[in-house]
Design an enzyme around this catalytic site. Structure first.
Site, mmCIF file in Angstrom:
data_model
loop_
_atom_site.group_PDB
_atom_site.id
_atom_site.type_symbol
_atom_site.label_atom_id
_atom_site.label_comp_id
_atom_site.label_asym_id
_atom_site.label_seq_id
_atom_site.Cartn_x
_atom_site.Cartn_y
_atom_site.Cartn_z
ATOM 1 N N LYS B 77 0.855 -1.192 0.000
ATOM 2 C CA LYS B 77 0.000 0.000 0.000
ATOM 3 C C LYS B 77 0.889 1.240 0.000
ATOM 4 C CE LYS B 77 -3.810 2.041 2.704
ATOM 5 N NZ LYS B 77 -4.728 1.839 3.832
ATOM 6 N N SER B 157 -9.649 2.085 2.931
ATOM 7 C CA SER B 157 -8.767 2.811 2.044
ATOM 8 C C SER B 157 -7.779 1.885 1.317
ATOM 9 C CB SER B 157 -7.985 3.867 2.817
ATOM 10 O OG SER B 157 -7.195 3.265 3.790
ATOM 11 N N SER B 181 -10.076 -0.092 7.171
ATOM 12 C CA SER B 181 -9.469 0.004 5.842
ATOM 13 C C SER B 181 -8.760 -1.224 5.320
ATOM 14 C CB SER B 181 -8.504 1.196 5.805
ATOM 15 O OG SER B 181 -9.236 2.392 5.890
#
Lengths: 95, 492, 484
Positions: B77, B157, B181
């Protein structure tokens, strides 16, 4: 809590975020919605409750007083938009 | 034999049996990553680095000295600072930022032999639950509704990470979870997502959103893989004062253990009014599965559940408003010139932050400001203590809890856009877990009527990821989730 | 002595509170492992944590905690076993994170006190409100370029102790005495170099005026005054300025001011924005600081003897005056020097020599006692020569001057210059005879009643013997001879 444009402008200044005049109304609307929504907490009785600031369940050790870092100026400055003679450079601050 | 579709567990074994090399595996996934470009799961691709690392993995594997994650290609990420590789948090304000340091969690992965395919897309500064606030554009969910061509959100997210794993364009990925997330996008994309206990993984080198809530975790195809990844990622870090000085147990050993005699708590407040019937049905199926495996279920009460979202949306923006003050155009990232210093600050942050980030920073600034601190922030911290107490009390009567992960399946890109609060409600089942600092996992458990994945969440006691993994593995076995998304990279 | 200031409309009381920022002596910074040395090239003592890069986190330096607690103990203050670090949020280029890690509502040290030694010998107790730990900011240089500011983060993150006094001070003199005593305590403890000129101790002065017995007036803050002398000047100026404003019918505006040392005046800082809203909240990257009571007790037991206690002991054991004792304990090194010399010697004589001759010489040379050309043993040897009659006090001073200049030992100089005191009565009588023979008129005047002339004759005899005659003997023998 309903926020007016002036308050939003003041908060934006505190946060150093420039908000175009044309966007202030909509932004005030959004922020008002959010703040009104979170105000549901008003209904909760918290008498005698200590605020929970630290989540950690254990106590980690502190640092020893040793120099273990620094001396890496090139890496510190490498991403800077403007530098000179080892300094960061910004527009002059008026004092 | 296709190397796409392997799990870490399988790849690990086959690499050691020399069925293929790490370089071959890496090449396969690099091609898959390229093929997955229409999804925009990745922001940066690092194939050369992956191949170089694969070479080193092969050298070790040849000698029989294979590290636990040798040869395993992962997506990272873009919230984790990776040394020498651009890290942007999907924000304009960090465009071009190349960190001169490696986050502890990714360093742990590399030390275990894993290799980086690239940086995955996310909501800007991890603020969002659909990966639509990314400054680089949204990521598409590889799943589509049956008979419907509209692109769907992967959740957020950590949407890029979830999409990459679901589309088989990475064998695993790292995510971060502040209010859900990791778990919510895992649920939307039909994969496993684990948020460990707060303090289990180090936050050093992860772009901070909300310091008391952020936690890194693995996103994988199955529960065993999540255990394997967490084993490598976790561990005390003296550079992070909130990192817990506790030993890392053998997580993988928990996978496959019996849950006979365990008590699984079912929190009644999670049964929401207007909850989609199919999610309720899935939840009931989950309850049957754990019973069939020999556990008992007990009704428990988490009284403060209804206040968790409001509590979160005061505390997280408050901490974020302070954590994001460092993005000022002085030392790294975007600088938009101004005649004065103040103008430079305001222009840079005005243009550098997207709309959602701006909203949250302003909310956060407001709730901390003079005259409002007590009513909002202080109050929220007290309610948080009550939420944590709810879990403490409930865990005296059960060993783990079972809930749905999300109140819906993935929705279309463009839906839920009118109202910021509609978006926030995606996190209703996940947020309480972050507020209490507890571990939680999402396991793909079934499909919606539209053919979209639905996840079940297991919540555990602090530092008891083993029980969480144990129960999750049982659910996984029972669910036999083998549906595949519409888009599978490399399947073309 | 009244501290009141005379205005047009009567007398005014000046109310002063001081906030001192004292840089903690430590090898590394408060929350990072970068060095704290003064004077390094820009940005060479900066870690990625100090520069607030994304994902960086603070970790507390335990030694800085110890230094703060020691200082609190030295201020006779309450030590808080639990304290919290808060973020103080504001934007400035030398504050990289956009917040300073400080302590707001729960500081590590609570209420304490300092005793002021006033010049007139009286003592006055001044309250300490609190002491807390916080990060220092970096340095912004505004004068290197017409339109740009240069930023050096070497100092960013260095540990500071903010020490806040109660508004108990009532004059510039008291403020000076407060800072001197605080400085001495910090140096005794080794927790801060407390050198205002070097910038490791900075002082903000809060000044207001009121009619005696009246309500507190509006105060102004004078920031970053960097010497004790300037603090006193700034307070005097500001007090008079405020009195002038009020007596002219105006109101004192609450504001932050700077002291212009060139003009000897304070001026308003041009801040265009509203007063700061720092939005303090507990730093979620750090846990509360918890002190172990056993550790604290040991720290307390191991504290060195502090100035006030040492002064009391000197007065009691060495029978010194408050004034002399006060001078000697000003620096820990001076007190140690004194005690080394005073061992087995007359403490009053030693005290005189140290406070007058030694301090005087060191001041002229601009040296500290640590760098004294004359060691404690050296001075002791000189004083022994006075005690055993080898040297007169007057001659000893000359010898001392030579010791300072050349670094040679007293005995060596005496031998070299043949300065041994003359105590041979015969030789002295011969000198006296020759002096008296030369001045028969004066002798007559003396015998006629002008007794003051004795001093004159003593001086002449001393001259005749090149200062070597024992003055007491000269006095005695002269008197005899003059008596006839």
């Amino acid at each position: 809590m309903a926020l007016d444009k002036a308050t939003v402008a003041r908060i934006a200044a505190l946060a150093r975020i420039k908000v175009p005049e044309a966007e202030l109304d909509a932004l005030a609307g959004d922020l008002s919605k959010i703040l009104t929504w979170v105000e549901q907490l008003d209904a909760v009785d918290v008498a005698g409750v200590e605020p929970m600031t630290a989540v950690s369940h254990a106590r980690p050790p502190l640092r020893d007083d040793k120099v273990t870092d620094g001396g890496i100026r090139d890496r510190i400055l490498a991403n800077a938009p403007e530098t000179t003679n080892g300094f960061f450079v910004v527009p002059k601050v008026v004092e | 034999m296709s190397l796409i579709g392997l799990t870490i567990g399988q790849a690990r074994d086959r690499l050691r049996r020399k069925e293929f090399t790490a370089r071959e595996l890496a090449t396969t996934y690099i091609k898959a990553m390229e093929a997955a470009r229409p999804l925009k799961a990745y922001l940066v691709e690092t194939p050369d680095r992956a191949l170089a690392a694969a070479g080193q993995s092969d050298a070790r594997l040849q000698k029989g000295d294979g590290l636990p994650l040798d040869g395993i290609p992962v997506a990272i990420k873009d919230l984790f600072c990776t040394e020498g590789v651009e890290t942007t948090a999907a924000s304009k304000i960090l465009a071009g930022f190349v960190p001169p340091y490696e986050s502890t969690v990714t360093a742990n992965l590399w030390r275990n032999g894993a290799l980086m395919l690239g940086k995955a897309n996310l909501d800007e500064f991890a603020m969002g639950s659909a990966t639509i606030t990314s400054a680089r554009g949204p990521t598409e969910n590889p799943w589509r509704r049956r008979g419907d061509n509209r692109p769907l959100v992967p959740g957020g997210s950590s949407g890029g990470s979830a999409a990459a794993v679901a589309a088989r364009a990475a064998l695993a990925a790292t995510g971060t979870d502040t209010g859900g997330s990791i778990r919510q996008p895992a649920s939307f994309c039909g994969i496993v997502g684990l948020k460990p206990t707060y303090g289990r993984c180090s936050r050093w080198g992860i772009v901070a959103f909300a310091s008391s809530l952020d936690q890194a975790g693995p996103m994988t195809r199955d529960v065993r893989d999540a255990a394997i990844m967490l084993q490598a990622m976790a561990g005390h870090d003296p550079k992070d004062a909130t990192s817990a000085p506790v030993p890392v147990p053998n997580f993988e050993a928990a996978v496959g253990q019996s849950i006979k005699g365990m008590r699984i708590g079912i929190p009644k407040e999670y049964r929401l009014d207007g909850m989609p019937k199919e999610i309720e049905a899935l939840w009931r199926r989950g309850i049957e599965w754990v019973k069939a495996a020999g556990a008992t279920t007990v009704d428990i009460s988490l009284k403060m559940t209804q206040y968790a979202l409001a509590t979160y949306y005061i505390i997280a923006p408050a901490e974020a408003s302070s954590n994001l003050a460092r993005y000022d155009g002085v030392r790294f990232g975007l600088r938009v010139p101004g005649e004065t210093l103040e103008a430079m600050y305001e222009n840079t942050r005005g243009q550098g932050f997207g709309a959602e980030v701006r909203r949250r920073v302003l909310v956060g600034t407001y709730v901390l400001s003079a005259g409002y601190y007590d009513a909002y922030y202080l109050k929220a911290q007290k309610v948080r203590a009550l939420i944590a107490r709810d879990f403490d009390d409930a865990f005296r009567g059960c060993d783990a809890m079972l809930t749905p992960t999300a109140p819906s399946a993935a929705f279309a890109i463009g839906e839920k856009m009118d109202d910021p609060i509609a978006m926030y409600l995606n996190d209703v089942f996940t947020v309480p877990v972050n507020l209490a600092g507890l571990p939680g996992i999402s396991v793909p458990a079934g499909l919606s009527a539209d053919g979209l994945p639905l996840g079940l969440q297991v919540i555990g006691k602090a530092f008891d990821e083993e029980t969480v993994l144990r129960v999750a593995a049982v659910l996984e076995d029972a669910a036999k989730f083998d549906a595949v998304p519409a888009f599978v990279a490399g399947a073309a | 002595m009244s501290n009141l200031v005379k205005g047009h409309t009567g007398e005014w009381e000046v109310v002063i509170g001081l906030e001192v920022h004292a840089q903690v002596i430590s090898k590394a910074k408060l929350f990072s492992g970068a060095a704290t040395d003064f004077g390094a090239d820009p940005n060479t003592q900066v870690s990625t944590v100090d520069a607030a890069f994304p994902g960086m986190l603070p970790v507390l330096n335990r030694f800085c905690v110890e230094q703060a607690v020691k200082t609190g103990l030295g201020l006779d203050a309450q030590i808080n076993l639990q304290s919290v670090f808060d973020r103080k949020n504001y934007f400035y280029p030398d504050l990289p994170a956009g917040y300073q890690i400080s302590q707001f509502s729960r500081p590590i040290v609570g209420k304490g006190k300092i005793v002021l030694d006033m010049p007139d010998g009286t003592a006055r107790e001044v309250g300490i409100t609190r002491l807390h730990l916080e990060q220092d900011a970096g340095k912004s240089l505004h004068d290197q370029h017409p339109s740009k500011t240069y930023v050096d983060l070497n100092r960013a993150g260095v540990a500071l102790m903010e020490i806040v006094s109660e508004p108990d001070l009532r004059s510039a003199e008291e403020a000076g005495a407060y800072l001197r005593k605080l400085r001495a305590i910090l140096r005794y403890l080794g927790t801060c170099d407390a050198n205002m000129e070097e910038g490791n101790m900075r002082c903000d002065c809060n000044v207001s005026v009121r009619k005696p017995g009246g309500v507190l007036g509006t105060r102004c803050e004078i920031k970053n005054v960097n010497s004790i002398r300037f603090v006193m000047q700034a307070i005097d100026y500001e007090a008079r300025r405020q009195i002038g404003v009020v007596e002219d019918g105006g109101k004192v505006v609450q504001e932050t001011r700077l002291f212009d040392s060139g003009k000897g005046a304070t001026r308003s800082m041009r801040t265009k924005e509203e007063s700061h809203d720092y939005r303090y909240f507990p730093d979620p990257d750090l846990l509360p600081v918890t002190l172990d009571p056993v550790w604290l007790a040991k720290l307390k037991a191991d504290l060195p003897e502090l100035p006030d206690a040492k002064k009391a002991r000197f007065m009691r054991d060495y029978k010194l005056s408050a004034y002399d004792a006060g001078l000697l304990v000003g620096e820990r090194e001076s007190a140690a020097y004194f005690e080394a010399v005073a061992k087995g010697r007359d403490p009053k004589l030693v005290s005189n020599w140290v406070t007058v001759e030694l301090f005087g010489a060191l001041n002229k040379l601009g040296k500290t006692i640590a760098k004294s050309p004359v060691s404690a043993d050296g001075l002791g040897a000189l004083i022994d020569l006075i005690a055993d009659g080898t040297l007169s006090g007057r001659l000893a001073k000359d010898v001392f001057a030579e010791m300072i200049a050349s670094g040679k030992a007293a005995r060596a100089i005496v031998a070299e210059k043949g300065l041994k005191q003359v105590t041979d009565t015969g030789a002295i009588e011969t000198a006296i005879d020759s002096v008296l023979a030369k001045e028969p008129d004066k002798v007559a005047d003396y015998r006629g009643g002008k007794e003051k002339l004795l001093a004159y004759f003593v001086g002449q005899v001393m001259k005749a013997t090149q200062g070597k005659a024992n003055p007491a003997l000269v006095n005695e023998l002269l008197k005899k001879k003059l008596a006839g």
